[in-house]
Design a protein around this motif. Structure first.
Motif, PDB file in Angstrom:
ATOM      1  N   SER A 141      49.430  76.509  -7.898  1.00 59.12           N
ATOM      2  CA  SER A 141      49.117  75.803  -6.652  1.00 59.12           C
ATOM      3  C   SER A 141      50.388  75.286  -6.012  1.00 59.12           C
ATOM      4  N   ARG A 142      50.267  74.941  -4.743  1.00 53.11           N
ATOM      5  CA  ARG A 142      51.378  74.345  -4.014  1.00 53.11           C
ATOM      6  C   ARG A 142      50.827  73.234  -3.140  1.00 53.11           C
ATOM      7  N   ASP A 143      51.544  72.115  -3.062  1.00 55.44           N
ATOM      8  CA  ASP A 143      51.116  70.947  -2.292  1.00 55.44           C
ATOM      9  C   ASP A 143      51.973  70.781  -1.052  1.00 55.44           C
ATOM     10  N   LEU A 144      51.318  70.443   0.073  1.00 54.25           N
ATOM     11  CA  LEU A 144      51.998  70.026   1.295  1.00 54.25           C
ATOM     12  C   LEU A 144      51.343  68.723   1.766  1.00 54.25           C
ATOM     13  N   THR A 145      51.960  68.049   2.736  1.00 50.72           N
ATOM     14  CA  THR A 145      51.454  66.735   3.141  1.00 50.72           C
ATOM     15  C   THR A 145      51.115  66.686   4.624  1.00 50.72           C
ATOM     16  N   LEU A 146      50.075  65.880   4.934  1.00 56.21           N
ATOM     17  CA  LEU A 146      49.696  65.515   6.304  1.00 56.21           C
ATOM     18  C   LEU A 146      50.028  64.042   6.509  1.00 56.21           C
ATOM     19  N   ASN A 147      50.479  63.722   7.704  1.00 56.63           N
ATOM     20  CA  ASN A 147      50.692  62.324   8.056  1.00 56.63           C
ATOM     21  C   ASN A 147      49.541  61.884   8.967  1.00 56.63           C
ATOM     22  N   ILE A 148      48.772  60.889   8.548  1.00 58.53           N
ATOM     23  CA  ILE A 148      47.634  60.364   9.312  1.00 58.53           C
ATOM     24  C   ILE A 148      47.997  58.960   9.764  1.00 58.53           C
ATOM     25  N   GLY A 149      47.934  58.726  11.113  1.00 57.41           N
ATOM     26  CA  GLY A 149      48.368  57.439  11.639  1.00 57.41           C
ATOM     27  C   GLY A 149      47.355  56.787  12.552  1.00 57.41           C
ATOM     28  N   ASN A 150      47.516  55.481  12.726  1.00 55.42           N
ATOM     29  CA  ASN A 150      46.694  54.684  13.635  1.00 55.42           C
ATOM     30  C   ASN A 150      47.589  54.234  14.778  1.00 55.42           C
ATOM     31  N   ASN A 151      47.389  54.831  15.973  1.00 54.46           N
ATOM     32  CA  ASN A 151      48.221  54.471  17.121  1.00 54.46           C
ATOM     33  C   ASN A 151      47.510  53.562  18.105  1.00 54.46           C
ATOM     34  N   GLY A 152      46.440  52.893  17.625  1.00 53.59           N
ATOM     35  CA  GLY A 152      45.698  51.977  18.483  1.00 53.59           C
ATOM     36  C   GLY A 152      45.864  50.543  18.061  1.00 53.59           C
ATOM     37  N   ALA A 153      44.916  49.671  18.606  1.00 55.23           N
ATOM     38  CA  ALA A 153      45.005  48.236  18.333  1.00 55.23           C
ATOM     39  C   ALA A 153      43.906  47.757  17.397  1.00 55.23           C
ATOM     40  N   ALA A 154      43.006  48.676  16.985  1.00 54.90           N
ATOM     41  CA  ALA A 154      41.918  48.298  16.088  1.00 54.90           C
ATOM     42  C   ALA A 154      42.062  49.021  14.756  1.00 54.90           C
ATOM     43  N   ILE A 155      41.375  48.526  13.732  1.00 61.15           N
ATOM     44  CA  ILE A 155      41.415  49.157  12.415  1.00 61.15           C
ATOM     45  C   ILE A 155      40.783  50.549  12.491  1.00 61.15           C
ATOM     46  N   LEU A 156      41.413  51.512  11.827  1.00 57.71           N
ATOM     47  CA  LEU A 156      40.938  52.896  11.809  1.00 57.71           C
ATOM     48  C   LEU A 156      40.486  53.231  10.384  1.00 57.71           C
ATOM     49  N   THR A 157      39.271  53.758  10.254  1.00 54.19           N
ATOM     50  CA  THR A 157      38.750  54.147   8.935  1.00 54.19           C
ATOM     51  C   THR A 157      38.713  55.671   8.845  1.00 54.19           C
ATOM     52  N   ILE A 158      39.428  56.216   7.862  1.00 55.11           N
ATOM     53  CA  ILE A 158      39.383  57.657   7.608  1.00 55.11           C
ATOM     54  C   ILE A 158      38.212  57.880   6.667  1.00 55.11           C
ATOM     55  N   SER A 159      37.191  58.566   7.167  1.00 51.51           N
ATOM     56  CA  SER A 159      35.949  58.678   6.404  1.00 51.51           C
ATOM     57  C   SER A 159      35.816  60.004   5.658  1.00 51.51           C
ATOM     58  N   ALA A 160      36.528  61.052   6.092  1.00 57.46           N
ATOM     59  CA  ALA A 160      36.374  62.346   5.409  1.00 57.46           C
ATOM     60  C   ALA A 160      37.498  63.292   5.803  1.00 57.46           C
ATOM     61  N   ILE A 161      37.830  64.208   4.864  1.00 56.48           N
ATOM     62  CA  ILE A 161      38.661  65.387   5.164  1.00 56.48           C
ATOM     63  C   ILE A 161      37.884  66.571   4.622  1.00 56.48           C
ATOM     64  N   VAL A 162      37.420  67.425   5.515  1.00 57.63           N
ATOM     65  CA  VAL A 162      36.534  68.525   5.156  1.00 57.63           C
ATOM     66  C   VAL A 162      37.254  69.847   5.391  1.00 57.63           C
ATOM     67  N   PHE A 163      37.102  70.792   4.429  1.00 52.53           N
ATOM     68  CA  PHE A 163      37.788  72.086   4.506  1.00 52.53           C
ATOM     69  C   PHE A 163      36.778  73.205   4.680  1.00 52.53           C
ATOM     70  N   THR A 164      37.152  74.219   5.465  1.00 47.90           N
ATOM     71  CA  THR A 164      36.286  75.379   5.661  1.00 47.90           C
ATOM     72  C   THR A 164      36.512  76.448   4.596  1.00 47.90           C
ATOM     73  N   ASN A 165      37.577  76.340   3.807  1.00 51.15           N
ATOM     74  CA  ASN A 165      37.876  77.314   2.758  1.00 51.15           C
ATOM     75  C   ASN A 165      38.131  76.537   1.464  1.00 51.15           C
ATOM     76  N   PRO A 166      37.419  76.869   0.377  1.00 53.65           N
ATOM     77  CA  PRO A 166      37.532  76.055  -0.845  1.00 53.65           C
ATOM     78  C   PRO A 166      38.873  76.187  -1.562  1.00 53.65           C
ATOM     79  N   VAL A 167      39.755  77.135  -1.151  1.00 51.05           N
ATOM     80  CA  VAL A 167      41.063  77.226  -1.812  1.00 51.05           C
ATOM     81  C   VAL A 167      41.963  76.076  -1.383  1.00 51.05           C
TER      82      VAL A 167
END
Length: 809
Positions: A141-167
């Motif tokens: 396997s190989r790992d890469l990274t995503l940067n997820i940010g909040n660019n607003g003024a309210a709290i942001l809740t990340i509720s899911a990361i869903v993939f279309t391919n199980p690999v």
């Protein structure tokens, strides 16, 4: 006064206008440059994934909440029109995860402004927009990274990361998680291909903030490729040694990255291998692999794809004990040189008191010649040099009751031996105050006598003369000098120094290929250095793993190497026989004429022995460091054919044996790994230089390919002092050979040929006899004579020491 004030205000106004104009100009220029850099992509700004924001109540996704959205919810509830995402999510106005009449009421309240819904703004930022994992072996396997940010003024809740391919999967962090305004979180995405194919998919990041639901889609790509086998590594062998002549056994190799297809290589040759697990394999070692004393390189090889050879581990085949149980053993022979029919004496143990029961033999190229034993005790033998022997070096052994001793060297000469005490420096490898040391007196005019010990030695040892044997006992730490003389009218004097120490053996070894061109057969430089009071070096055996042996074109009498010892002795290795395409034997002869044979050796199946017994018996410990430089000619070892391939040269250095087998030969193993090279496409290549060493102004010939027949197009350079490259005069040239003269100022280092700007590989050349001389004066007095100070410096690798120097002022 008013006029001056008006002028001052006018100057200030002008300065303000000028400053403003300059600032405005700098702003527009900077903005233009920034935009152009951004257009070119030089600013490396991150690429953000497109974000879709869904606001509760905005069912038709027109960014408004009005009566049309109420009608859509009603139609959905009445079954007239079925809503789907993202409109279905927007219809859940009160956020209870279902759409019903309560949502209609809540939306109506907002439209009538009786109870407003929360303001809807997207504040999700995801970068990059695409993750490309490249080629990944199946099963890894190989790992890469995503940067997820909040660019607003309210709290942001990340509720899911869903993939279309199980690999593709999310490894971290745990979901859901919250992000405060301005915060960022790194998410690790893993690609684990299960099949050899190109894979793609989408990662959808879902987040909520107040009444807004946001999604960002990230494109994913990667390829599953054939799994690469790992490179194995050896951590240990069990057992790690055996006695020469031992029976077949199973060798256990411990380490890592072993696999079902791993093969154990014994001295470069494959052996039957059993895979146990990733940390252990076993190999069957035959009795024929354990015939003689040796140090064997053991490696493990994993097959393609990828894979390759492990590091080398070393298995030692120890000699059979020098002293068989109850068998004979030789310590000293004296004299070391004598004519035929002369008497000599052997000291050791395990002899028979019956002279005829001791079979003393002189072993030479023509076979074995028995010597007559005239007197015997359990620890000493007297015998005569056999008649008819030629003047040369022989090995002397003793056989008692079918058991044969070790051998000592003896030089048959034509002159009577002079008086000597042997050895001149004896070292007991014992604890102080224990054991005995024996010295032998020979030659000159018997009987012999001891001179009294000097006062400083009288408390350190007891010395007693018994015929021609000096017995030294009670040795304390330190050196004791013992003197003796013969009975000539003018007595001949000799002395010996005896000391006590623990055994020590740590010689230095370096080997340098003259060139690394793939497929070539370069010469090699070998340097061996022993340190003062180390055990003396008896033998050096060099093996090449990854090279092939060749003896084509070599005949009896050919020189395969030259050897220089501390600017003193000069030795030549001359072939005495070529027994097979990959086997030859040689003798080591002293001096330019090579009249005196001082050793022998063999070159067989990738292994060359620099020097073997017989040799004259010498002290077991060297009193000072000795450095030996050997130049092995080109054409004996052929390097691997492909550029970038590695080959390993392993040296086993063996000490002499002393003290009745108490200290069997000590060994040191040194390994060096090299990698072949190839010049750039179209560039010339150097296979070898002939000769590989020479003085300034000497003509040498460079053999290879890609040279120009036009001498002027071949630029040949030698190294000078520092980083300087010195051009050599080209005498003549062809496509395969260039003849040049070693330029003035050249030093030992790589020679290079450049043709039309394309440079060859480097090839080592030794510049010989480069002494440097300087003259200085401590002071000057007008009209008075002055003595100059002369400094003479000579590199250690020079062909010969300076015999004389002439300075003209």
């Amino acid at each position: 006064m008013d006029s001056r004030m008006q002028k001052a205000r006018s100057r200030r106004l002008t300065l303000v206008i000028e400053t403003g104009a300059i600032a405005l100009f700098a702003f527009f220029v900077g903005r233009t440059i920034w935009r152009q850099l951004d257009t070119w992509g030089w600013l490396e700004r991150p690429t953000y994934a497109a974000v879709t924001t869904v606001c509760s109540g905005d069912v038709n996704l027109d960014s408004q909440r009005d009566i049309r959205d109420v009608v859509l919810i009603q139609s959905h509830l009445l079954g007239k029109k079925t809503l789907v995402d993202p409109g279905l999510r927007a219809a859940d106005v009160n956020g209870d995860s279902r759409v019903d009449v309560v949502d209609i009421v809540r939306l109506t309240q907002h439209i009538l402004k009786r109870k407003l819904l929360e303001e809807c703004r997207g504040n999700l930022a995801v970068t990059p927009a695409t993750l490309d994992f490249g080629s990944v072996p199946v099963g890894t396997s190989r790992d890469l990274t995503l940067n997820i940010g909040n660019n607003g003024a309210a709290i942001l809740t990340i509720s899911a990361i869903v993939f279309t391919n199980p690999v593709f999967t999310a490894v971290s962090p745990a979901i859901p998680f919250d992000l405060n305004p301005g915060a960022e979180q790194t998410a690790t995405i893993r690609f684990s291909p299960a099949a050899i194919a190109s894979h793609s998919g989408t990662a959808t990041v879902t987040a909520t903030s107040g009444s807004a639901t946001m999604t960002a889609e990230v494109a994913l790509a990667g390829a599953g490729v054939t799994a690469a086998n790992p490179v194995p590594a050896i951590s240990g062998l069990s057992p790690a040694s055996a006695i020469a002549g031992a029976a077949a056994f199973t060798l256990t190799i411990n380490g890592s990255n072993f696999m079902a297809g791993s093969v154990v290589r014994w001295d470069g040759a494959a052996r039957a291998t059993t895979y146990v697990n990733a940390g252990q394999v076993r190999a069957s070692i035959a009795a024929t692999d354990l015939v003689a004393e040796d140090v064997v390189g053991v490696s493990v090889f994993n097959p393609a794809p990828a894979g390759g050879a492990s590091n080398l581990a070393f298995f030692t085949i120890d000699p059979n004990p020098i002293v068989p149980a109850g068998g004979p053993w030789l310590r000293y022979i004296a004299p070391q040189k004598a004519p035929v029919n002369a008497k000599f004496k052997l000291l050791g143990k395990g002899f028979s008191p019956t002279p005829s029961a001791n079979q003393v033999k002189f072993i030479g190229p023509a076979g074995e010649t028995p010597a007559q034993v005239t007197a015997a005790t359990a620890t000493s033998l007297e015998a005569k040099v056999p008649d008819g022997l030629a003047s040369r070096l022989y090995a002397v052994t003793v056989t008692v009751g079918g058991q044969t001793s070790n051998g000592l060297g003896f030089q048959v000469t034509t002159t009577a031996p002079a008086f000597e005490m042997w050895p001149s420096q004896a070292t007991l490898l014992l604890s102080p105050g224990t054991g005995k040391e024996y010295l032998l007196l020979s030659g000159g005019t018997p009987p012999y006598s001891l001179k009294p010990l000097a006062q400083q030695y009288q408390s350190m040892a007891t010395v007693e003369l018994k015929g021609d044997v000096v017995e030294v006992t009670g040795l304390a730490a330190g050196d004791v000098t013992i003197e003796a003389q013969d009975s000539a009218s003018t007595p001949a004097l000799d002395s010996s120094t005896v000391r006590v120490q623990s055994p020590r053996f740590n010689p230095d070894f370096e080997i340098t290929p003259h060139g690394l061109l793939a497929g070539s057969s370069p010469g090699f430089d070998v340097r061996v250095s022993t340190h003062g009071y180390d055990m003396r070096l008896s033998k050096v055996k060099i093996k090449s793993e990854g090279c092939t042996t060749q003896t084509a074109g070599l005949t009896k009498g050919s020189a395969i190497a030259t050897e220089k010892i501390d600017l003193g002795d000069y030795h030549v290795w001359n072939i005495v026989s070529v027994d097979a395409p990959d086997k030859l034997r040689y003798e080591v002869r002293r001096g330019e004429g090579g009249l005196e044979t001082i050793g022998s050796g063999a070159f067989e199946k990738g292994a060359v022995t620099l020097q073997e017994l017989p040799e004259p018996p010498r002290e077991g410990v060297v009193p000072y460091g000795i450095e030996t430089d050997t130049l092995i000619r080109h054409g004996l070892w052929q390097l691997p054919a492909q550029p970038g391939e590695s080959f390993t040269v392993t040296a086993t250095l063996t000490s002499v044996t002393v003290d009745e087998g108490r200290n069997l030969p000590m060994t040191r193993v040194v390994s060096r790994t090299f990698r072949t090279v190839a010049p750039a496409a179209g560039a010339p290549s150097i296979s070898f230089l002939y000769p590989p060493e020479g003085q300034i102004g000497k003509e040498i010939r460079i053999r290879g390919t890609g040279f120009s027949a036009d001498p002027s197009r071949n630029q040949v350079t030698f190294p000078g002092n520092g980083a300087q490259r010195l051009a050599a005069t080209v005498k003549n040239a062809s496509a395969s050979e260039v003849a040049v003269f070693v330029p003035y100022g050249a030093v030992t280092g790589p020679v290079r040929v450049t043709v039309d700007g394309a440079a060859s590989n480097d090839y080592l050349f030794h510049v010989l006899f480069r002494p440097e001389i300087a003259v200085g004066f401590p002071d000057f007095t007008a009209g008075a004579s002055v003595k100059p100070i002369i400094w003479l410096d000579q590199p250690s690798g020079d062909v010969a020491p300076v015999a004389s120097a002439k300075v003209t002022l």
